[in-house]
Scaffold this active site. Structure first.
Site: not given
Ligand code: IVH
Length: 676
Positions: A34, A37-38, A84, A115, A117, A119, A138, A180, A232, A297, A321, A415, A418, A433, A438
């Site tokens: 690091d 790099y710095d 999706l 892949e 998903k 969050d 988005r 994402e 992706y 997919k 899910k 507390c 005690c 406290c 204590c």
């Molecule tokens: S594909 C046409 N791949 O999940 C392409 N989405 O609930 C559609 N997301 O809005 C999305 N990881 O933001 C795709 N590996 C992944 C993903 C992914 C997360 C999110 C994406 C989408 C939401 C749908």
């Protein structure tokens, strides 16, 4: 340096920095420290300051964020950013495939890519001639917000696409990529702990934290957050052929330098994808980000797009899910923990409930401000969430489920351990406290004192500590060394042998070096590293305890806050009593310490893997006692890497940098030979 030479050096520095950024943030395998790099970044910054006309938007120095904006402008996406549809069980996925087969018989032979998903938040990244020019959220799928300045601060986002003549990959004229952005889980937990301690807003989940960071009007604030990214999909491409399959898309993106999940897999049919789901649902626990499902997919992108879209969901992919890790349950009570420093932390006592395969009966409530801010009441139905290894936490109450019988809860005035009055220190949210004797604080203190990283007293865990305190056999850490076998025998579970062993283990800890004892005292801000600096500088506990703040400020690496905490600790009467007891009991390591001028002076070590007889802490202590330095990461300035069984990537790094390695015996020889 003239402008021409500066321009050449600037471009060389940028290339090097981009290379190391990619190694660190995308490939997870840095090849420099690091610090190095710095240095590169500092040099580049200095040159750019001298020659502002040479600053370009893709310079790595631009990742720090710029002046705040009033509001985000709108960005129209080149193609709809679709969502999706979801499946919640295997039959849901099979039904999806059947529907597709009816629409298009070729689906029967189709293969799939799965892949995680993630969050997080969808981001749309625009590149012109290989240069990152625009990044958007988005939004509603048609129009998003321009968050380019913020996205630029993400270290894993390529600002310029590398051209690799060997692979034949040249950035296309125009490329729009979908990915994402997310808040890594470990950092999320640390963020909330910091926010809670500072009395600031805590985030309900990593997704909200990511959203907050990405939608900052001041990009310098985004830069201070460790947002990460995985890509992706290709939304638009010009000047090069679009990959024909999803798998090729991922490979192509990876080759262009985009971060791409290494958990993606190819599956020959839907049943294989379902098996992948079962594995992913287990691996989910170990992922560094929050994943809420597996995306399945169709690999053939032409086939997928020929199937069309229903509403906002393309037919060619589905999100399977994971079981929800957010559930609701009743808040039966609020408990309060007393920490080592006396800080009071509330936690929820819940009607036990299963969340993602684990029964949860307690959850974090962060601090009393959080309870007030969310208006959480006793008897409420509350939403709780479990994510990765993060401790379950309360999100908030379900207001609609209230019956009117719920009761507000206030911070305790006394507390819970005690019974002494509780105080709120000026400028802090936390309640403390402040009673030095204590029992709850004492328990935490003793636990810390005996722990592996401190005095390493075998067998003295939290259960026995609690017994000792409850029986009033121990009133401070000094009392440990006066323990006799006889009274121990009155404790539950203690027989002659166990009592003897405990006393021996306590006795053996007298031989721990000074650095351990300093760390074990539990002075605020004094961890392993600071303890090593103090031990090396002062050499004896007598010298350390008579040090003034000014003396302490002369120790490299020690700032005013720690200096004050150290002086304050030694000034307190109960602590002075403890020190006297320790001194009397012979727990006063000095002679072993050969601080400055020790045999390993000037050498820097990294320890990796399990050594045959020394614990990692003991090996570090041995090095420090002999005036060597220990660091956590291997760099060019490392002198030796001490290697045990199952070493990590540090060994590989040492090899790649040509740094000599030692085993435990080698380390001991070095200490002896150098010392002799
Ligand atoms: S594909 C046409 N791949 O999940 C392409 N989405 O609930 C559609 N997301 O809005 C999305 N990881 O933001 C795709 N590996 C992944 C993903 C992914 C997360 C999110 C994406 C989408 C939401 C749908």
């Amino acid at each position: 340096m003239d402008a021409k030479r500066a321009a050449a050096r600037i471009s060389q520095l940028r290339e090097e920095i981009n290379f190391h950024n990619h190694r660190y943030h995308v490939l997870d395998s840095p090849v420099i420290s690091d610090g190095e790099y710095d240095q590169l970044l500092t040099e580049l910054r200095a040159l750019e300051a001298e020659y502002p006309q040479l600053v370009t938007p893709d310079s790595p120095t631009r990742r720090v964020g710029g002046a705040p904006v009033e509001r985000f402008s709108r960005v129209e996406h080149p193609a709809p950013i679709l969502s999706l549809s979801n499946a919640f069980n295997a039959d849901g996925v099979r039904a999806w495939e059947e529907r597709l087969r009816k629409l298009e018989p070729r689906v029967a032979e189709a293969t799939y890519v799965v892949e995680p998903k993630i969050d997080g938040l969808t981001v749309v990244l625009h590149y012109e001639q290989g240069l990152f020019v625009l990044g958007a959220t988005r939004g509603d799928g048609q129009v998003g917000e321009d968050v380019t300045a913020n996205l630029r601060t993400l270290r894993s986002l390529p600002l310029r696409l590398p051209v690799d003549p060997r692979a034949g990959h040249t950035a296309p004229r125009r490329l729009v990529v979908r990915g994402e952005a997310f808040y890594p889980l470990a950092e999320f937990e640390a963020l909330n702990a910091r926010q809670a301690a500072a009395g600031e807003k805590v985030f309900v989940n990593p997704r909200n934290a990511a959203s907050g960071a990405l939608r900052q009007l001041d990009s310098r604030l985004t830069a201070a957050r460790p947002l990460d990214l995985l890509c992706y999909a290709i939304v638009a491409i010009e000047g090069a052929a679009a990959p024909a399959t999803q798998w090729q898309t991922l490979t192509y993106l990876r080759e262009l330098g985009f971060p791409v999940s290494d958990r993606a897999a190819r599956c020959a049919n839907v049943e294989e994808a379902l098996q992948a789901y079962t594995r992913a649902a287990v691996e989910r626990e170990a992922l560094p980000f929050e994943a809420d499902g597996l995306v399945i997919k169709l690999d053939d992108l032409a086939l997928a797009s020929s199937l069309g879209v229903v509403g906002k969901d393309p037919r060619g992919a589905i999100a399977y899910k994971f079981p929800a890790r957010e559930v609701s349950t009743r808040l039966n009570d609020i408990g309060v923990n007393v920490g080592r420093t006396g800080v009071l932390t509330p936690y929820a006592i819940l009607e036990p409930v299963e969340v993602g395969g684990v029964t949860v009966s307690k959850a974090t409530l962060h601090n009393f401000d959080f309870i007030a801010e969310r208006d959480i009441r006793l008897g409420d139905r509350v939403m709780i969430k479990r994510a990765g290894d993060v401790i379950p936490y309360v999100i908030g109450p379900i207001i609609d489920a209230r019956t009117g019988d719920e009761r507000r809860c206030r911070p305790p005035r006394t507390c819970p351990s005690c019974g002494e009055a509780v105080e709120q220190l000026e400028g802090e949210v936390a309640y403390y406290c402040v009673n030095a004797s204590c029992p709850a604080q004492l328990i935490r203190n003793l636990e810390h004192f005996a722990s592996r990283g401190a005095m390493d007293i075998e067998g003295l865990g939290i259960r026995i500590v609690e017994q000792l305190v409850a029986a009033k056999l121990v009133r401070d850490v000094g009392d440990l060394y006066c323990l006799r076998a006889e009274p121990l025998l009155t404790l539950e579970g203690f027989a002659e042998k166990k009592a003897q062993k405990l006393i021996e283990a306590i006795g053996a800890s007298r031989r721990q070096p000074l650095v351990r004892l300093i760390g074990a005292l539990g002075i605020r801000g004094v961890g392993e590293v600071v303890a090593a600096d103090l031990a090396a500088h002062f050499g004896t506990l007598d010298r350390l305890r008579s040090a003034t703040e000014d003396d302490l400020l002369h120790v490299a690496g020690i700032g005013p806050a720690i200096a004050e905490a150290v002086v304050d600790w030694f000034a307190r009467r109960p602590n002075r009593r403890v020190l006297e007891k320790l001194k009397k009991a012979g727990v006063w390591p000095t002679a072993e310490v050969r601080a400055a001028g020790g045999p390993l002076e000037g050498l820097t070590f990294v320890v990796t893997g399990t050594l045959p007889s020394l614990s990692r802490e003991a090996a570090k202590a041995l090095i420090v006692e002999n005036a060597g330095k220990v660091t956590d990461s291997v760099s060019k300035s490392t002198s030796y890497v001490v290697v045990g069984e199952a070493p990590g990537s540090k060994l590989e790094k040492a090899k790649s940098l040509g740094i000599p390695t030692l085993d435990e015996a080698g380390l001991r020889t070095l200490v002896r030979r150098a010392g002799g």
